[in-house]
Design a protein around this motif. Structure first.
Motif, mmCIF file in Angstrom:
data_model
loop_
_atom_site.group_PDB
_atom_site.id
_atom_site.type_symbol
_atom_site.label_atom_id
_atom_site.label_comp_id
_atom_site.label_asym_id
_atom_site.label_seq_id
_atom_site.Cartn_x
_atom_site.Cartn_y
_atom_site.Cartn_z
ATOM 1 N N PHE A 113 -5.846 2.258 -0.715
ATOM 2 C CA PHE A 113 -5.367 0.933 -1.117
ATOM 3 C C PHE A 113 -5.247 -0.002 0.080
ATOM 4 C CE2 PHE A 113 -2.520 -2.288 -2.799
ATOM 5 C CZ PHE A 113 -3.015 -2.456 -4.094
ATOM 6 N N TYR A 114 -4.721 0.505 1.177
ATOM 7 C CA TYR A 114 -4.538 -0.361 2.345
ATOM 8 C C TYR A 114 -5.875 -0.778 2.954
ATOM 9 C CZ TYR A 114 -2.785 -2.280 6.698
ATOM 10 O OH TYR A 114 -2.505 -3.126 7.744
ATOM 11 N N MET A 115 -6.867 0.112 2.908
ATOM 12 C CA MET A 115 -8.176 -0.183 3.482
ATOM 13 C C MET A 115 -9.004 -1.128 2.612
ATOM 14 S SD MET A 115 -8.407 1.250 6.439
ATOM 15 C CE MET A 115 -10.157 1.229 6.749
ATOM 16 N N GLY A 116 -8.544 -1.416 1.397
ATOM 17 C CA GLY A 116 -9.271 -2.335 0.536
ATOM 18 C C GLY A 116 -10.526 -1.738 -0.070
ATOM 19 N N PHE A 117 -10.555 -0.418 -0.239
ATOM 20 C CA PHE A 117 -11.690 0.218 -0.888
ATOM 21 C C PHE A 117 -11.709 -0.175 -2.376
ATOM 22 C CE2 PHE A 117 -11.272 3.894 2.373
ATOM 23 C CZ PHE A 117 -11.907 3.132 3.333
ATOM 24 N N ALA A 126 0.820 -1.208 0.000
ATOM 25 C CA ALA A 126 0.000 0.000 0.000
ATOM 26 C C ALA A 126 0.856 1.261 0.000
ATOM 27 C CB ALA A 126 -0.919 -0.001 1.223
ATOM 28 N N ILE A 127 1.976 1.224 0.708
ATOM 29 C CA ILE A 127 2.864 2.388 0.751
ATOM 30 C C ILE A 127 3.449 2.692 -0.620
ATOM 31 C CG2 ILE A 127 5.098 3.203 1.639
ATOM 32 C CD1 ILE A 127 4.395 1.821 4.283
ATOM 33 N N LEU A 128 3.725 1.653 -1.404
ATOM 34 C CA LEU A 128 4.381 1.847 -2.697
ATOM 35 C C LEU A 128 3.407 1.961 -3.869
ATOM 36 C CD1 LEU A 128 7.406 -0.581 -2.244
ATOM 37 C CD2 LEU A 128 7.360 1.907 -2.038
ATOM 38 N N PHE A 129 2.164 1.535 -3.705
ATOM 39 C CA PHE A 129 1.181 1.634 -4.796
ATOM 40 C C PHE A 129 1.039 3.049 -5.359
ATOM 41 C CE2 PHE A 129 -3.233 2.731 -5.904
ATOM 42 C CZ PHE A 129 -3.365 1.992 -7.074
ATOM 43 N N PRO A 130 1.027 4.122 -4.538
ATOM 44 C CA PRO A 130 0.806 5.467 -5.087
ATOM 45 C C PRO A 130 1.842 5.918 -6.106
ATOM 46 C CG PRO A 130 0.403 5.461 -2.730
ATOM 47 C CD PRO A 130 1.034 4.144 -3.055
ATOM 48 N N ILE A 131 2.939 5.188 -6.282
ATOM 49 C CA ILE A 131 3.921 5.549 -7.320
ATOM 50 C C ILE A 131 3.227 5.718 -8.662
ATOM 51 C CG2 ILE A 131 5.869 4.664 -8.683
ATOM 52 C CD1 ILE A 131 6.914 3.351 -6.122
ATOM 53 N N GLY A 132 2.418 4.737 -9.033
ATOM 54 C CA GLY A 132 1.735 4.788 -10.322
ATOM 55 C C GLY A 132 0.761 5.936 -10.410
ATOM 56 N N PHE A 133 0.004 6.164 -9.344
ATOM 57 C CA PHE A 133 -0.973 7.253 -9.335
ATOM 58 C C PHE A 133 -0.281 8.603 -9.513
ATOM 59 C CE2 PHE A 133 -3.482 10.486 -7.177
ATOM 60 C CZ PHE A 133 -4.733 10.303 -7.759
ATOM 61 N N CYS A 134 0.794 8.811 -8.784
ATOM 62 C CA CYS A 134 1.518 10.086 -8.889
ATOM 63 C C CYS A 134 2.069 10.292 -10.297
ATOM 64 C CB CYS A 134 2.644 10.132 -7.866
ATOM 65 S SG CYS A 134 2.088 10.202 -6.149
ATOM 66 N N LEU A 135 2.600 9.245 -10.887
ATOM 67 C CA LEU A 135 3.155 9.368 -12.241
ATOM 68 C C LEU A 135 2.089 9.763 -13.258
ATOM 69 C CD1 LEU A 135 5.597 6.310 -12.442
ATOM 70 C CD2 LEU A 135 6.212 8.740 -12.485
ATOM 71 N N LEU A 136 0.944 9.097 -13.200
ATOM 72 C CA LEU A 136 -0.066 9.375 -14.225
ATOM 73 C C LEU A 136 -0.662 10.769 -14.067
ATOM 74 C CD1 LEU A 136 -3.377 9.056 -13.308
ATOM 75 C CD2 LEU A 136 -2.546 6.767 -12.806
ATOM 76 N N VAL A 137 -0.798 11.242 -12.832
ATOM 77 C CA VAL A 137 -1.328 12.590 -12.630
ATOM 78 C C VAL A 137 -0.313 13.634 -13.078
ATOM 79 C CG1 VAL A 137 -2.095 14.271 -10.911
ATOM 80 C CG2 VAL A 137 -2.900 11.907 -10.786
ATOM 81 N N LEU A 138 0.957 13.443 -12.726
ATOM 82 C CA LEU A 138 1.987 14.399 -13.133
ATOM 83 C C LEU A 138 2.151 14.453 -14.647
ATOM 84 C CD1 LEU A 138 4.707 13.706 -10.406
ATOM 85 C CD2 LEU A 138 3.248 15.730 -10.601
#
Length: 294
Positions: free
Chosen positions: A203-207, A60-72
């Motif tokens: 991601f960690y909460m499983g939403f 969960a800590i590392l998942f946001p890598i992809g989100f940050c890349l696509l937004v930037l």
């Protein structure tokens, strides 16, 4: 200053929504395809880490890598346009109609799905050496996710459907907070931090995130998950999309729009009147008469 105050943020959100709605069909599809593909890779990465380390928090800590890349990179997720596009219509921006907003949503959905499905096919080949052997532990984990988050909800009937919908709502509450988080700061580190934290929570909460699921469930089917396409659509994707729409617009877009872009007229505070009460005057004393006797 690198910080964008809420009023300026609200107007940036409206302008971003208008720009996305007015984007050409080609550009919308390309940006949505790439967003879906990058987020799918991030999901595969996170599941791989969680499975091999046995520590879901690390994934969960590392998942946001992809989100940050696509937004930037300026790519678009359905969850983001659910929140931003309606604000341009509510603000009555020229050329922004309900039909235009729905068109944008439809194109982004198709692009996201195509991108996520492409990565799902690639990862299925990756996990099985071109379908020549059974999937490895990560592939099995993806198949189990697909089963538990479709049939698992169906086993609880209406309560499962409500839970699924609310997980979709809470997901886009966090994800859309991440989307506008990129607008809160003018520096790249600030943008990344503001995006990273809420996406980690989701991601960690499983939403339930409709685009992540566009990867997890097709790949789960390819990797032996015990559910069907109908299970996926009825007991995950459709309720998740609706929950994502409600969550992003209700808990992120509208509150900021209503209180920072369309603020009510400031209240005029009238100070309480100061009432001065005259003190009662004591009656004059009657002077005593000299020599008078009672």
């Amino acid at each position: 200053m690198s910080y964008v105050n809420p009023t300026e943020l609200a107007h940036q959100m409206i302008s971003a929504g208008a720009a996305k709605v007015q984007l050409s069909t080609r550009d919308t599809l390309i940006r949505a395809f790439m967003a879906g593909a990058i987020l799918a890779l991030a999901a595969a990465f996170a599941v791989t880490i969680s499975t091999r380390t046995g520590q879901p928090l690390v994934g969960a800590i590392l998942f946001p890598i992809g989100f940050c890349l696509l937004v930037l990179l300026g790519f678009d997720l359905l969850t983001g346009v659910f929140t931003l596009a309606p604000l341009a219509w509510l603000d009555r921006r020229p050329g922004i109609t309900v039909r235009a907003v729905l068109r944008n949503w439809g194109l982004v959905f198709l692009g996201n799905f195509a991108g996520a499905l492409t990565v799902a096919l690639m990862m299925a080949v990756y996990f099985t050496y071109g379908f020549t052997q059974a999937p490895d532990a990560v592939g099995e984990a993806i198949g189990q996710i697909g089963t538990s988050r479709t049939v698992g909800y169906a086993d609880h009937g209406a309560a499962g459907m409500l839970t699924l919908f609310l997980r979709g709502v809470m997901c886009n509450w966090m994800v859309s907070t991440g989307v506008i988080g990129a607008m809160i700061s003018k520096s790249v580190p600030g943008k990344i931090l503001c995006m990273w934290l809420p996406v980690l929570v989701f991601f960690y909460m499983g939403f339930e995130h409709s685009i992540v699921n566009m990867f997890l469930f097709p790949s789960g089917l390819l990797l032996g998950g015990e559910f069907t396409v109908v299970d996926y659509l009825l007991w995950n994707e459709i309720p998740t999309v609706l929950g994502n729409l409600v969550g992003g617009l209700t808990f992120v877009g509208l509150p900021i729009f209503l209180t920072h872009a369309r603020t009510q007229r400031a209240r005029t505070v009238v100070p309480d009147a100061v009432v001065t009460e005259a003190k009662p005057t004591a009656p004059d004393r009657v002077p005593a008469v000299a020599g008078a006797e009672g």
